[in-house]
Design a protein around this motif. Structure first.
Motif, PDB file in Angstrom:
ATOM      1  N   LEU A   1       8.816  -9.588  10.772  1.00 53.29           N
ATOM      2  CA  LEU A   1       9.473  -9.723   9.794  1.00 53.29           C
ATOM      3  C   LEU A   1       8.778  -9.559   8.534  1.00 53.29           C
ATOM      4  O   LEU A   1       9.249  -9.095   7.382  1.00 53.29           O
ATOM      5  N   GLU A   2       7.573 -10.082   8.397  1.00 55.91           N
ATOM      6  CA  GLU A   2       6.682  -9.872   7.386  1.00 55.91           C
ATOM      7  C   GLU A   2       6.445  -8.435   7.048  1.00 55.91           C
ATOM      8  O   GLU A   2       6.244  -7.971   5.727  1.00 55.91           O
ATOM      9  N   THR A   3       6.153  -7.675   8.261  1.00 60.41           N
ATOM     10  CA  THR A   3       5.761  -5.992   7.951  1.00 60.41           C
ATOM     11  C   THR A   3       7.024  -5.597   7.540  1.00 60.41           C
ATOM     12  O   THR A   3       6.884  -4.624   6.366  1.00 60.41           O
TER      13      THR A   3
ATOM     14  N   VAL B   1       6.874  -3.590   3.877  1.00 60.24           N
ATOM     15  CA  VAL B   1       7.578  -2.025   3.681  1.00 60.24           C
ATOM     16  C   VAL B   1       8.744  -1.962   2.646  1.00 60.24           C
ATOM     17  O   VAL B   1       8.773  -1.116   1.879  1.00 60.24           O
ATOM     18  N   LEU B   2       9.706  -3.065   2.733  1.00 61.18           N
ATOM     19  CA  LEU B   2      10.871  -3.072   1.818  1.00 61.18           C
ATOM     20  C   LEU B   2      10.391  -3.216   0.248  1.00 61.18           C
ATOM     21  O   LEU B   2      10.895  -2.551  -0.408  1.00 61.18           O
ATOM     22  N   PHE B   3       9.258  -4.023   0.317  1.00 64.98           N
ATOM     23  CA  PHE B   3       8.620  -4.087  -1.209  1.00 64.98           C
ATOM     24  C   PHE B   3       8.108  -2.566  -1.446  1.00 64.98           C
ATOM     25  O   PHE B   3       8.420  -2.321  -2.978  1.00 64.98           O
ATOM     26  N   SER B   4       7.620  -1.898  -0.949  1.00 65.00           N
ATOM     27  CA  SER B   4       7.024  -0.559  -0.992  1.00 65.00           C
ATOM     28  C   SER B   4       8.408   0.396  -1.332  1.00 65.00           C
ATOM     29  O   SER B   4       8.125   1.092  -2.542  1.00 65.00           O
TER      30      SER B   4
ATOM     31  N   TRP C   1      11.885   3.424  -5.488  1.00 62.90           N
ATOM     32  CA  TRP C   1      13.316   3.409  -5.876  1.00 62.90           C
ATOM     33  C   TRP C   1      13.002   3.186  -7.356  1.00 62.90           C
ATOM     34  O   TRP C   1      13.687   3.891  -8.326  1.00 62.90           O
ATOM     35  N   GLN C   2      12.078   2.246  -7.829  1.00 64.80           N
ATOM     36  CA  GLN C   2      12.060   2.219  -9.297  1.00 64.80           C
ATOM     37  C   GLN C   2      11.409   3.484  -9.999  1.00 64.80           C
ATOM     38  O   GLN C   2      11.610   3.843 -11.089  1.00 64.80           O
ATOM     39  N   SER C   3      10.512   4.175  -9.148  1.00 65.81           N
ATOM     40  CA  SER C   3       9.794   5.657  -9.525  1.00 65.81           C
ATOM     41  C   SER C   3      11.192   6.650 -10.072  1.00 65.81           C
ATOM     42  O   SER C   3      10.902   7.600 -10.680  1.00 65.81           O
TER      43      SER C   3
ATOM     44  N   ALA D   1       2.916   3.613  -2.714  1.00 61.47           N
ATOM     45  CA  ALA D   1       1.887   4.098  -1.785  1.00 61.47           C
ATOM     46  C   ALA D   1       0.789   3.006  -1.579  1.00 61.47           C
ATOM     47  O   ALA D   1       0.596   2.869  -0.324  1.00 61.47           O
ATOM     48  N   ILE D   2       0.170   2.427  -2.509  1.00 63.23           N
ATOM     49  CA  ILE D   2      -0.725   1.323  -2.226  1.00 63.23           C
ATOM     50  C   ILE D   2      -0.380   0.444  -1.620  1.00 63.23           C
ATOM     51  O   ILE D   2      -0.972  -0.258  -0.803  1.00 63.23           O
ATOM     52  N   SER D   3       1.024   0.012  -2.092  1.00 59.11           N
ATOM     53  CA  SER D   3       1.381  -1.365  -1.182  1.00 59.11           C
ATOM     54  C   SER D   3       1.881  -1.021   0.219  1.00 59.11           C
ATOM     55  O   SER D   3       1.950  -2.080   1.054  1.00 59.11           O
ATOM     56  N   LEU D   4       1.782   0.269   0.655  1.00 59.37           N
ATOM     57  CA  LEU D   4       1.759   0.367   2.255  1.00 59.37           C
ATOM     58  C   LEU D   4       0.564  -0.217   2.954  1.00 59.37           C
ATOM     59  O   LEU D   4       0.774  -0.132   4.171  1.00 59.37           O
ATOM     60  N   LEU D   5      -0.572  -0.315   2.322  1.00 58.05           N
ATOM     61  CA  LEU D   5      -1.715  -0.689   2.973  1.00 58.05           C
ATOM     62  C   LEU D   5      -1.471  -2.287   3.239  1.00 58.05           C
ATOM     63  O   LEU D   5      -2.028  -2.468   4.455  1.00 58.05           O
ATOM     64  N   ALA D   6      -0.741  -2.959   2.814  1.00 51.97           N
ATOM     65  CA  ALA D   6      -0.374  -4.346   3.137  1.00 51.97           C
ATOM     66  C   ALA D   6       0.399  -4.374   4.707  1.00 51.97           C
ATOM     67  O   ALA D   6      -0.198  -5.107   5.475  1.00 51.97           O
ATOM     68  N   PRO D   7       1.363  -3.712   4.886  1.00 55.09           N
ATOM     69  CA  PRO D   7       1.800  -3.739   6.023  1.00 55.09           C
ATOM     70  C   PRO D   7       0.989  -3.204   7.203  1.00 55.09           C
ATOM     71  O   PRO D   7       0.791  -3.650   8.253  1.00 55.09           O
TER      72      PRO D   7
END
Length: 205
Positions: A2-4, A8-11, A16-18, A35-41
């Motif tokens: 669920l956290e992952t 991913v949805l945050f990324s 979408w904002q771009s 792209a950078i936020s994908l490092l978190a999951p």
């Protein structure tokens, strides 16, 4: 999981904002954040599975995806800023090399040395294939350092006269080459070829 999925949805939200913004610089910023936020999951999954993975490749699994992400952003998203991009790519490559070499020195196993050697050869081949100076020089430098470091017991156990012998042979070789060069009719061809190779190397990126 669920956290992952949430990360991913945050990324995806950043991506979408771009698509919604109109200024190119804002698009680039949101794409970079996506792209950078994908490092978190990725790091979350890695931390959960780290015990199932051999410790030998832990450092590579942490560093290589981040390096690939940085290079991808620099090449694809920020490609219009070429002079700055090239310097940033060099910095990223040097930091990656120092991190992996430091990890290999800390562990001190032959497998880490083999991994560093393989990565050095890959960097060298990439530099030759795409004519990129940084990858070529870093590959050669790391490969030579790895070779010298791994053979240090041999060099450290040589008697003092062996070093004098090597130095003498080196000076004799240089003197013999200079004398041979003076006696050749085609004097200067070797230097000309070296200058041509150096001039072609300077044209690399």
């Amino acid at each position: 999981w669920l956290e992952t999925i949430t990360l991913v949805l945050f990324s995806v939200w950043f991506f979408w904002q771009s698509k919604r913004v109109h200024k190119p610089i804002n698009t680039k910023v949101f794409q970079s954040l996506a792209a950078i936020s994908l490092l978190a999951p990725y790091n979350l999954l890695l931390s959960e599975c780290i015990d199932l993975i051999p410790e030998l490749i832990h450092a590579e699994l942490r560093a290589l995806p981040m390096f690939a992400l940085i290079i991808g952003l620099l090449k694809k998203v920020w490609s219009s800023y070429q002079p700055i991009i090239q310097h940033l790519e060099t910095v990223a490559l040097v930091f990656l090399t120092l991190y992996l070499v430091g990890d290999a020195l800390q562990s001190g196993t032959i497998w880490d040395a083999l991994i560093i050697g393989v990565l050095s050869i890959i960097s060298l081949l990439i530099g030759m294939r795409y004519q990129i100076k940084d990858y070529f020089l870093v590959g050669i430098g790391t490969l030579l350092f790895n070779l010298i470091y791994q053979t240090r017991p041999f060099w450290g156990n040589l008697p003092w006269w062996a070093y004098l012998l090597f130095a003498g042979l080196l000076f004799i070789t240089i003197a013999s080459y200079n004398e041979w060069k003076k006696q050749q009719d085609d004097d200067g061809k070797f230097e000309q070829k070296l200058r041509q190779l150096f001039a072609q190397f300077k044209k690399w990126n």
